[in-house]
Each structure stands twice: as C-alpha cells, then as structure tokens.
Design a protein around this motif. Structure first.
Motif, short mmCIF file in Angstrom:
data_model
loop_
_atom_site.label_atom_id
_atom_site.label_comp_id
_atom_site.label_asym_id
_atom_site.label_seq_id
_atom_site.Cartn_x
_atom_site.Cartn_y
_atom_site.Cartn_z
N PRO A 194 3.20 1.31 -11.34
CA PRO A 194 2.86 2.72 -11.40
C PRO A 194 2.77 3.34 -10.00
O PRO A 194 2.13 2.77 -9.11
N GLU A 195 3.39 4.48 -9.83
CA GLU A 195 3.44 5.12 -8.52
C GLU A 195 2.04 5.45 -7.99
O GLU A 195 1.81 5.44 -6.80
N GLU A 196 1.10 5.72 -8.91
CA GLU A 196 -0.22 6.14 -8.45
C GLU A 196 -1.06 4.99 -7.91
O GLU A 196 -2.10 5.20 -7.33
N VAL A 197 -0.63 3.75 -8.12
CA VAL A 197 -1.38 2.60 -7.62
C VAL A 197 -0.95 2.33 -6.18
O VAL A 197 -0.12 1.48 -5.91
N GLY A 198 -1.49 3.09 -5.26
CA GLY A 198 -1.14 2.97 -3.85
C GLY A 198 -2.24 2.31 -3.06
O GLY A 198 -3.25 1.85 -3.61
N PRO A 199 -2.08 2.25 -1.73
CA PRO A 199 -3.05 1.57 -0.87
C PRO A 199 -4.47 2.12 -1.03
O PRO A 199 -5.43 1.36 -1.07
N SER A 200 -4.61 3.45 -1.11
CA SER A 200 -5.95 4.04 -1.20
C SER A 200 -6.70 3.54 -2.43
O SER A 200 -7.88 3.17 -2.35
N LEU A 201 -6.02 3.53 -3.59
CA LEU A 201 -6.66 3.09 -4.82
C LEU A 201 -7.02 1.60 -4.75
O LEU A 201 -8.10 1.19 -5.17
N ILE A 202 -6.09 0.81 -4.21
CA ILE A 202 -6.35 -0.63 -4.09
C ILE A 202 -7.57 -0.88 -3.21
O ILE A 202 -8.44 -1.69 -3.53
N PHE A 203 -7.66 -0.15 -2.08
CA PHE A 203 -8.78 -0.35 -1.17
C PHE A 203 -10.09 0.16 -1.77
O PHE A 203 -11.16 -0.36 -1.47
#
Length: 230
Positions: A194-203
């Motif tokens: 999913p495109e919305e699962v980026g670095p910010s969300l992971i962190f």
C-alpha cells in the motif's frame, strides 16, 4: 526503533558484523550514518567496519542527531564538515590497506537544493569517495541529471526506492539494472505494498511519536526553568 539517530556506533557495528559473517562471500553495504561524531569518531567507525568484514558503507552529511532521509525536518552540516568525514574515512582505508568501498551520501537536497547536493557529492569524490548517493530524489529530471553528472567517471550512483515515500520511483522499463531487491518491481508487484505505508507510518509504529513527545517535554521543562516558571 524509529530512525531518529538513536542507534549507536556499537550497535551498528555489532549488527553489521553479524550480517557480514553470515555468508562472507556475499558483500554487505552498511549504513554508517554520520560517522557518529568528529573526524576521529568517523575514523574509528571505519576501522571497526573494516574489521567487521563490511564491503562498503555510506556516510552522510546530516547533523549527528540525524533522522531518516525520507522524513521532514532534516539538518545538514557545512560542506567543510562533511568533507572532513569523507577524508577521515579515506585516510583510514589507506592506512589499513583496505578495499572497503566509501559511498558519499548527501541529504542536502531537502535543505540546500539540488545544485548544492551535486556540488557536495562531486567534492566528496575529489576527496576519495568511490560512489555517491543522493538521498530522497523527487523527480525523474533530478535522477537523470544526477546520473549524467557522474556518467563515464567510474563513480557509481545509488538511488533509493522507498515505498510510500515522496521520493521518485523508477518503473520497470526505466530501470536498466535490476537487482534481486528490485525483482518485485520488475514483475509488476509494486501494488502489493500500500502506497500509504511509508517511512513516517512505520516509524510511528516503532515509537517515533512517543520519542518526539519526550523531547518536547524536556525542552518545555528547560524553557520553563530558564524563565523561572518551573
């Protein structure tokens, strides 16, 4: 943990050594972050990476309290300070008779602009870096100009593809050299992530919000103390 410069040199060296020695025939490229301090710290980091069996590492120009290259609010040191890091790494490699690959990374695209980022990488190459890494490229034009700037020089150019980030991503047809890490992209499987699962969300999942809130609380306490309100 969230990539906010919390991992120490010792932790990075220990982890890199473990991975490098799982299969010594497979070269390992490790992140050396900022070198973890002054030129002397950089020198010690490089010496330990060489001893650990690391094949190559990238060294960047963020301040020591760095953060992920795909997060906002980054800060970079001066060109002079950055080059002392690169020069320290080059000198240690020479003294140790090592063939470890030095990759000069810059995060200055976000803070100083594209032209300055290229200037820093070219200066790093003059200091002895073997490859360059311009972090968080945002357009195809930037990627093309970046690659053209080093084409024919023998200097490898790295490009980071991070799902869900604002960085520019190659299509399968545009990617000339597909490594194992990009086979999913070549086979058209990019949409599985999913495109919305980026670095910010992971962190955030790894505790970034809590860490930043702690920093704010401490800062607020210091300010209140200085004003006599604490």
């Amino acid at each position: 943990m969230a990539d906010l410069g919390l991992t120490t040199q010792t932790e990075m060296v220990d982890t890199a050594s473990m991975i490098a020695n799982v299969d010594p025939k497979t070269p390992l490229i490790a992140d050396a972050d900022t070198g973890y301090g002054t030129a002397a710290n950089v020198a010690r980091t490089v010496e330990r990476y060489i001893a650990a069996g690391v094949a190559g590492f990238h060294l960047e120009d963020q301040v020591v309290t760095k953060k992920c290259g795909h997060l906002k609010g980054k800060e970079c040191v001066s060109l002079g300070e950055y080059l002392t890091r690169i020069k320290a790494a080059v000198e240690v490699r020479k003294r140790r008779g090592s063939d470890i690959v030095i990759i000069a990374r810059t995060d200055s695209l976000a803070t100083h602009g594209f032209d300055e980022a290229l200037r820093r990488l070219k200066a790093a190459v003059k200091c002895g870096a073997d490859a360059v890494f311009l972090e968080a490229i945002t357009t195809k034009e930037q990627l093309s100009t970046y690659c053209d700037a080093f084409r024919g020089t023998g200097v490898a150019t790295l490009h980071n593809l991070v799902q869900g980030s604002f960085g520019f991503k190659l299509t399968p047809k545009e990617a000339e050299h597909i490594t194992k890490a990009l086979r999913a992209l070549k086979e058209g499987k990019e949409e599985e992530y999913p495109e919305e699962v980026g670095p910010s969300l992971i962190f955030q999942v790894c505790g970034m919000n809590e860490i930043q809130e702690f920093d704010r609380e401490v800062s607020d306490w210091v300010q209140a103390s200085e004003s006599g309100d604490a």
